[in-house]
Design an enzyme around this catalytic site. Structure first.
Site, mmCIF file in Angstrom:
data_model
loop_
_atom_site.group_PDB
_atom_site.id
_atom_site.type_symbol
_atom_site.label_atom_id
_atom_site.label_comp_id
_atom_site.label_asym_id
_atom_site.label_seq_id
_atom_site.Cartn_x
_atom_site.Cartn_y
_atom_site.Cartn_z
ATOM 1 N N LYS A 42 38.692 59.405 5.882
ATOM 2 C CA LYS A 42 37.327 59.637 6.563
ATOM 3 C C LYS A 42 36.525 58.739 5.813
ATOM 4 O O LYS A 42 36.778 57.915 5.071
ATOM 5 C CB LYS A 42 36.950 60.960 6.255
ATOM 6 C CG LYS A 42 36.573 61.398 4.509
ATOM 7 C CD LYS A 42 36.522 62.638 4.296
ATOM 8 C CE LYS A 42 36.225 62.898 2.888
ATOM 9 N NZ LYS A 42 36.522 64.236 2.498
ATOM 10 N N TYR B 4 12.304 40.276 -8.039
ATOM 11 C CA TYR B 4 11.045 41.003 -7.741
ATOM 12 C C TYR B 4 10.507 41.656 -9.134
ATOM 13 O O TYR B 4 11.288 42.127 -9.998
ATOM 14 C CB TYR B 4 11.392 42.234 -6.833
ATOM 15 C CG TYR B 4 11.276 41.572 -5.291
ATOM 16 C CD1 TYR B 4 10.366 40.958 -4.884
ATOM 17 C CD2 TYR B 4 12.512 41.584 -4.549
ATOM 18 C CE1 TYR B 4 10.441 40.689 -3.520
ATOM 19 C CE2 TYR B 4 12.970 41.359 -3.226
ATOM 20 C CZ TYR B 4 11.403 40.958 -2.887
ATOM 21 O OH TYR B 4 11.677 40.409 -1.430
HETATM 22 C C1 PLP Z 1 37.287 64.287 1.355
HETATM 23 C C2 PLP Z 1 38.428 65.556 1.440
HETATM 24 C C3 PLP Z 1 39.562 65.608 0.641
HETATM 25 C C4 PLP Z 1 39.951 64.358 -0.249
HETATM 26 O O1 PLP Z 1 39.121 64.714 -1.442
HETATM 27 P P1 PLP Z 1 39.154 63.673 -2.801
HETATM 28 O O2 PLP Z 1 38.380 64.437 -3.875
HETATM 29 O O3 PLP Z 1 38.625 62.493 -2.319
HETATM 30 O O4 PLP Z 1 40.633 63.466 -3.186
HETATM 31 C C5 PLP Z 1 40.477 66.433 0.999
HETATM 32 N N1 PLP Z 1 40.221 67.716 1.726
HETATM 33 C C6 PLP Z 1 39.180 67.657 2.492
HETATM 34 C C7 PLP Z 1 38.788 68.755 3.351
HETATM 35 C C8 PLP Z 1 38.039 66.648 2.224
HETATM 36 O O5 PLP Z 1 36.767 66.887 2.914
#
Ligand code: PLP
Length: 351
Positions: free
Chosen positions: A44, A254
């Site tokens: 994702k 800055y």
């Molecule tokens: C993002 C996510 C993962 C992965 O989690 P990590 O901590 O990055 O390994 C797994 N399951 C769900 C439902 C997620 O949203």
């Protein structure tokens, strides 16, 4: 006649190197640590900022066959790379149109509510995943609703739940494990899945049939148990655009938060907070060139950062430097989470 320069492409001044060998090795390590379960992959948020279209083929190559995205739109952008049913949309069908589109494309939705279950049925149904909320109170079917009739009509492939604090030695882990096991006894399903990256290190009870690492695939180390097992994957690099000599008393950047105490040589690189190199690195970040450390001087600007080149007299305009970006160390230094460090990396990096 067209000037010749118009046909040439502009050059990238920022690049994100992705070590695909390390990515493949990390998946294989996590798959092995998952014991009897297979590892999937969370891809994702554009593959945690690295580029979903880069990480998915590499992970597939390593053996991964289940890919989790959050939004339906993220799955759409991967449809030409993998089998649609291997793409799992964690947010599920948020609208009827989503449900119909997933049905038409063959993408697998994750059903998170009774409303989503109804939507999927109305769109024609078929195999889906089901997210059960075992204590996070974020997204998923509450334990109290698991007996609802509409859920009995679903063809559940993966029965999922998600751990709230897998990276900690928290009593919540055992509580969620117990509830996930209860859910498995109530809901008909093909496979069960609970563990994220840190959850894999909690042991075989947490593995089920499928694990869902994200962070650790990309070089994150969420817990001590994974220390030394995970390789760095991303290396943000920027080009030096200008070099200048400054004298004692000269300010940099800055608000003049850095003032030279002696003559020094400084370089301006094309990396700024708009690229995800946030202002928390001001006066704190470090670039590297070979084995030399080149500290950030003063404030990080939107598109630029100034670094100290005093100890690198041979490094100059047009040379590339690399941000120190080993995730556990970078998180400790910046106060950002390892997740943020990855997902912040902006669209101006050539990937
Ligand atoms: C993002 C996510 C993962 C992965 O989690 P990590 O901590 O990055 O390994 C797994 N399951 C769900 C439902 C997620 O949203």
């Amino acid at each position: 006649m067209m000037p010749e320069t118009l046909s040439a492409a502009p050059s990238a001044a920022l690049r994100l190197l992705t070590d695909r060998d390390a990515l493949r090795a990390n998946w294989q390590t996590l798959d092995r640590l998952s014991g009897a379960a297979r590892a999937g992959a969370a891809v994702k948020a554009n593959g945690y900022g690295i580029g979903a279209r880069i990480v998915v083929p590499a992970l597939f190559d390593a053996g991964c066959r289940t890919f989790f995205v959050a939004h339906a739109i993220e799955a759409r952008d991967l449809l030409d790379l993998v089998d649609p049913q291997s793409l799992r949309v964690l947010h599920g069908p948020v609208t009827d149109a989503d449900a119909e589109w997933m049905k038409a494309t063959g993408i697998t939705p994750v059903i998170n509510s009774l409303a989503q279950a109804g939507r999927w049925r109305r769109a024609g149904g078929g195999p889906c995943d089901l997210m059960v909320d075992t204590g996070m109170n974020r997204l998923g079917i509450p334990m109290s609703a698991l007996g609802e009739d509409i859920l009995k009509l679903l063809e559940v492939d993966v029965l999922l739940s998600h751990l709230t604090a897998a990276e900690e030695d928290s009593p919540l882990n055992a509580i969620q494990l117990t509830r996930w096991c209860e859910a498995r006894a109530i809901v008909q399903h093909e496979r069960a899945s609970l563990a994220n990256s840190a959850g894999i290190a909690l042991g075989a009870d947490y593995h089920g049939d499928l694990t869902r690492p994200g962070l650790a695939l990309y070089g994150g180390v969420p817990c001590a148990a994974l220390d030394g097992a995970i390789r760095q994957v991303v290396r943000p690099q920027a080009v030096i655009m200008q070099v200048r000599e400054i004298g004692a008393g000269d300010p940099v950047g800055y608000n003049a938060t850095f003032v030279a105490s002696a003559p020094m040589r400084v370089g301006t690189i094309a990396l700024g907070y708009a690229d995800g190199y946030l202002r928390c690195w001001s006066g704190k970040g470090v670039m590297r060139c070979g084995d030399r450390s080149l500290p950030v001087l003063g404030r990080v600007s939107m598109d630029m950062t100034v670094i100290d080149l005093t100890n690198a007299p041979d490094v100059g305009e047009g040379d590339w430097v690399e941000a120190s970006y080993n995730l556990p160390d970078a998180a400790a230094a910046s106060g950002l989470s390892q997740y943020e460090l990855l997902t912040l990396l902006g669209s101006r990096f050539s990937r």
